[in-house]
Design a protein around this motif. Structure first.
Motif, mmCIF file in Angstrom:
data_model
loop_
_atom_site.group_PDB
_atom_site.id
_atom_site.type_symbol
_atom_site.label_atom_id
_atom_site.label_comp_id
_atom_site.label_asym_id
_atom_site.label_seq_id
_atom_site.Cartn_x
_atom_site.Cartn_y
_atom_site.Cartn_z
ATOM 1 N N MET A 41 -9.603 1.828 -1.979
ATOM 2 C CA MET A 41 -9.641 2.579 -0.723
ATOM 3 C C MET A 41 -10.474 1.839 0.315
ATOM 4 O O MET A 41 -10.079 1.700 1.472
ATOM 5 N N ILE A 42 -11.632 1.330 -0.119
ATOM 6 C CA ILE A 42 -12.541 0.646 0.797
ATOM 7 C C ILE A 42 -11.916 -0.635 1.337
ATOM 8 O O ILE A 42 -12.087 -0.982 2.507
ATOM 9 N N LEU A 43 -11.144 -1.330 0.488
ATOM 10 C CA LEU A 43 -10.559 -2.613 0.877
ATOM 11 C C LEU A 43 -9.138 -2.492 1.424
ATOM 12 O O LEU A 43 -8.539 -3.485 1.821
ATOM 13 N N PHE A 44 -8.581 -1.272 1.400
ATOM 14 C CA PHE A 44 -7.227 -1.034 1.884
ATOM 15 C C PHE A 44 -6.185 -1.859 1.127
ATOM 16 O O PHE A 44 -5.166 -2.251 1.674
ATOM 17 N N LYS A 45 -6.459 -2.149 -0.113
ATOM 18 C CA LYS A 45 -5.532 -2.917 -0.939
ATOM 19 C C LYS A 45 -5.633 -2.446 -2.380
ATOM 20 O O LYS A 45 -6.669 -1.938 -2.806
ATOM 21 N N ARG A 46 -4.580 -2.641 -3.141
ATOM 22 C CA ARG A 46 -4.625 -2.344 -4.561
ATOM 23 C C ARG A 46 -5.026 -3.621 -5.289
ATOM 24 O O ARG A 46 -4.184 -4.430 -5.693
ATOM 25 N N LEU A 47 -6.316 -3.809 -5.451
ATOM 26 C CA LEU A 47 -6.854 -5.046 -6.005
ATOM 27 C C LEU A 47 -7.437 -4.872 -7.400
ATOM 28 O O LEU A 47 -7.228 -5.710 -8.277
ATOM 29 N N PHE A 48 -8.198 -3.808 -7.596
ATOM 30 C CA PHE A 48 -8.878 -3.650 -8.879
ATOM 31 C C PHE A 48 -7.862 -3.335 -9.985
ATOM 32 O O PHE A 48 -7.861 -3.967 -11.017
ATOM 33 N N GLY A 49 -7.012 -2.355 -9.743
ATOM 34 C CA GLY A 49 -5.915 -2.073 -10.652
ATOM 35 C C GLY A 49 -6.261 -2.208 -12.116
ATOM 36 O O GLY A 49 -7.219 -1.650 -12.613
ATOM 37 N N THR A 50 -5.488 -3.027 -12.805
ATOM 38 C CA THR A 50 -5.714 -3.258 -14.233
ATOM 39 C C THR A 50 -6.538 -4.520 -14.459
ATOM 40 O O THR A 50 -6.475 -5.118 -15.522
ATOM 41 N N ALA A 51 -7.301 -4.919 -13.437
ATOM 42 C CA ALA A 51 -8.051 -6.182 -13.520
ATOM 43 C C ALA A 51 -9.000 -6.217 -14.695
ATOM 44 O O ALA A 51 -9.174 -7.252 -15.339
ATOM 45 N N ALA A 196 -9.935 6.732 8.396
ATOM 46 C CA ALA A 196 -11.037 7.565 8.896
ATOM 47 C C ALA A 196 -12.083 7.786 7.817
ATOM 48 O O ALA A 196 -13.289 7.786 8.100
ATOM 49 N N GLN A 197 -11.648 7.953 6.565
ATOM 50 C CA GLN A 197 -12.598 8.139 5.468
ATOM 51 C C GLN A 197 -13.467 6.900 5.284
ATOM 52 O O GLN A 197 -14.673 7.006 5.068
ATOM 53 N N VAL A 198 -12.839 5.724 5.369
ATOM 54 C CA VAL A 198 -13.589 4.477 5.212
ATOM 55 C C VAL A 198 -14.531 4.276 6.395
ATOM 56 O O VAL A 198 -15.670 3.821 6.225
ATOM 57 N N THR A 199 -14.071 4.618 7.589
ATOM 58 C CA THR A 199 -14.923 4.507 8.771
ATOM 59 C C THR A 199 -16.173 5.354 8.618
ATOM 60 O O THR A 199 -17.294 4.911 8.895
ATOM 61 N N GLU A 200 -16.006 6.584 8.148
ATOM 62 C CA GLU A 200 -17.146 7.472 7.932
ATOM 63 C C GLU A 200 -18.101 6.886 6.900
ATOM 64 O O GLU A 200 -19.332 6.932 7.071
ATOM 65 N N LEU A 201 -17.546 6.326 5.826
ATOM 66 C CA LEU A 201 -18.378 5.719 4.784
ATOM 67 C C LEU A 201 -19.164 4.532 5.338
ATOM 68 O O LEU A 201 -20.367 4.400 5.095
ATOM 69 N N GLU A 258 -9.748 1.514 14.300
ATOM 70 C CA GLU A 258 -9.272 1.821 12.955
ATOM 71 C C GLU A 258 -8.205 0.830 12.539
ATOM 72 O O GLU A 258 -7.315 0.496 13.308
ATOM 73 N N PRO A 259 -8.259 0.352 11.272
ATOM 74 C CA PRO A 259 -7.217 -0.540 10.779
ATOM 75 C C PRO A 259 -5.927 0.215 10.562
ATOM 76 O O PRO A 259 -5.864 1.426 10.702
ATOM 77 N N GLU A 260 -4.885 -0.543 10.214
ATOM 78 C CA GLU A 260 -3.604 0.084 9.961
ATOM 79 C C GLU A 260 -3.698 1.033 8.790
ATOM 80 O O GLU A 260 -4.581 0.946 7.952
ATOM 81 N N LYS A 261 -2.744 1.966 8.727
ATOM 82 C CA LYS A 261 -2.752 2.942 7.649
ATOM 83 C C LYS A 261 -2.744 2.253 6.301
ATOM 84 O O LYS A 261 -2.070 1.254 6.094
ATOM 85 N N SER A 262 -3.471 2.818 5.366
ATOM 86 C CA SER A 262 -3.573 2.237 4.031
ATOM 87 C C SER A 262 -2.277 2.411 3.267
ATOM 88 O O SER A 262 -1.584 3.411 3.387
ATOM 89 N N THR A 263 -1.964 1.377 2.493
ATOM 90 C CA THR A 263 -0.797 1.451 1.617
ATOM 91 C C THR A 263 -1.217 1.660 0.185
ATOM 92 O O THR A 263 -0.421 1.543 -0.730
ATOM 93 N N VAL A 264 -2.521 1.952 -0.007
ATOM 94 C CA VAL A 264 -3.040 2.139 -1.353
ATOM 95 C C VAL A 264 -2.494 3.425 -1.945
ATOM 96 O O VAL A 264 -2.541 4.479 -1.330
ATOM 97 N N SER A 265 -1.982 3.325 -3.136
ATOM 98 C CA SER A 265 -1.469 4.511 -3.820
ATOM 99 C C SER A 265 -2.622 5.338 -4.328
ATOM 100 O O SER A 265 -3.659 4.831 -4.721
ATOM 101 N N SER A 266 -2.448 6.648 -4.318
ATOM 102 C CA SER A 266 -3.502 7.533 -4.818
ATOM 103 C C SER A 266 -3.420 7.696 -6.318
ATOM 104 O O SER A 266 -4.209 8.392 -6.921
ATOM 105 N N ALA A 267 -2.454 7.037 -6.951
ATOM 106 C CA ALA A 267 -2.320 7.141 -8.407
ATOM 107 C C ALA A 267 -3.429 6.380 -9.096
ATOM 108 O O ALA A 267 -3.935 5.383 -8.597
ATOM 109 N N ALA A 268 -3.835 6.835 -10.267
ATOM 110 C CA ALA A 268 -4.888 6.161 -11.027
ATOM 111 C C ALA A 268 -4.371 4.846 -11.546
ATOM 112 O O ALA A 268 -3.269 4.760 -12.045
ATOM 113 N N HIS A 269 -5.196 3.767 -11.435
ATOM 114 C CA HIS A 269 -4.706 2.472 -11.882
ATOM 115 C C HIS A 269 -5.804 1.552 -12.377
ATOM 116 O O HIS A 269 -5.538 0.431 -12.753
ATOM 117 N N SER A 270 -7.054 1.936 -12.349
ATOM 118 C CA SER A 270 -8.108 1.098 -12.887
ATOM 119 C C SER A 270 -8.239 1.347 -14.382
ATOM 120 O O SER A 270 -7.762 2.350 -14.889
#
Length: 286
Positions: A41-51, A196-201, A258-270
């Protein structure tokens, strides 16, 4: 737009001006806490995933290790380190503490904030508090000045105010918040305004950096041994004040775009999120 990599913003604790290359964040919490999703969410990318699982398998490691990823928030470099989680029904093993220390070193010269990830879908117990304190103990009591609670699975609150939730949970959760200076943020995966959530954080993190006059470092005691004259100390304080204003002005300007809308899925993936069904059962069991 702020370009942190080219601008000297904050002095180091020795008083020598050092460039603030961006915002450096360490995520800590139990398994199933939602650390990976929070990092994405913070990075606006699905990076951690199954890393975690991938790295552990490739290197034939006996346990998970810290994972680091970087991103950009309107010109502000953001680095996030996710530390391995521990089971809620047991004390954190020693290797977890070692990995937390490793996570700090991966944020050289030091993290600006430790986000202590607490899932809302289960009660925060006395055992949970002791585990969190134990994990942070090798970093000394000073670390709490740089800590903030990040509540995940905020959708479980529905329309229930988080302040009411904190009161309802009782003294254990309130004690953790007090140790963190009553700093907290809620991550709601069902909200469409991820930016907006990331901006607040980030606004809360910048306030914390301003309050601490810098980032967390384990070298503080050594640096204090260096003698300074009155004029040098006065110059340092003036530089701090000047660069604090520069930091707040430039970063807040970046946050306003604000950056572009996030494409991060809300599904669990870590790796820690693979046990969500277990966690829900654990909540019911408790």
């Amino acid at each position: 737009m702020l370009s942190c990599s080219k601008t000297n913003i904050f002095p180091y604790f020795t008083g020598q001006p050092q460039p603030l290359s961006g915002i450096r964040i360490v995520l800590l919490g139990q398994k199933c806490s939602g650390k990976g999703m929070a990092g994405d969410m913070i990075l606006f990318k699905r990076l951690f995933g199954t890393a975690f699982n991938t790295a552990q398998s490739k290197r034939n490691l006996p346990h998970a290790t810290c994972m680091k990823h970087e991103g950009d928030f309107n010109g502000v470099k953001v680095l996030v380190v996710e530390t391995p989680g521990w089971f809620s029904d047991s004390s954190p093993p020693d290797w977890i503490k070692e990995e937390v220390l490793q996570g700090v070193s991966m944020c050289s010269p030091g993290p600006h904030v430790f986000l202590l990830v607490v899932p809302i879908f289960r009660s925060f117990t006395e055992k949970d508090l002791k585990a969190m304190v134990e994990v942070l103990k090798p970093l000394s009591e000073r670390v709490w000045r740089h800590c903030m609670v990040l509540f995940t699975w905020g959708d479980w609150l529905s329309d229930f105010p988080v302040e009411n939730y904190i009161v309802r949970e009782g003294k254990v959760l309130q004690e953790l918040l007090e140790k963190c200076g009553n700093r907290y943020h809620v991550r709601n995966p069902n909200r469409s305004d991820n930016a907006a959530q990331v901006t607040e954080l980030f606004q809360k993190i910048i306030d914390l950096v301003k309050q601490n006059k810098g980032f967390f470092t384990t070298k503080l005691k050594q640096n204090r041994k260096r003698p300074w004259t009155y004029k040098q100390q006065q110059f340092i304080e003036e530089e701090w004040n000047k660069r604090e204003e520069e930091l707040i002005g430039k970063v807040m300007k970046a946050l306003s775009n604000e950056p572009e809308k996030s494409t991060v899925s809300s599904a669990a993936h870590s790796m820690d999120e693979f046990l969500i069904p277990y966690c829900k059962f654990d909540m019911i069991r408790n």
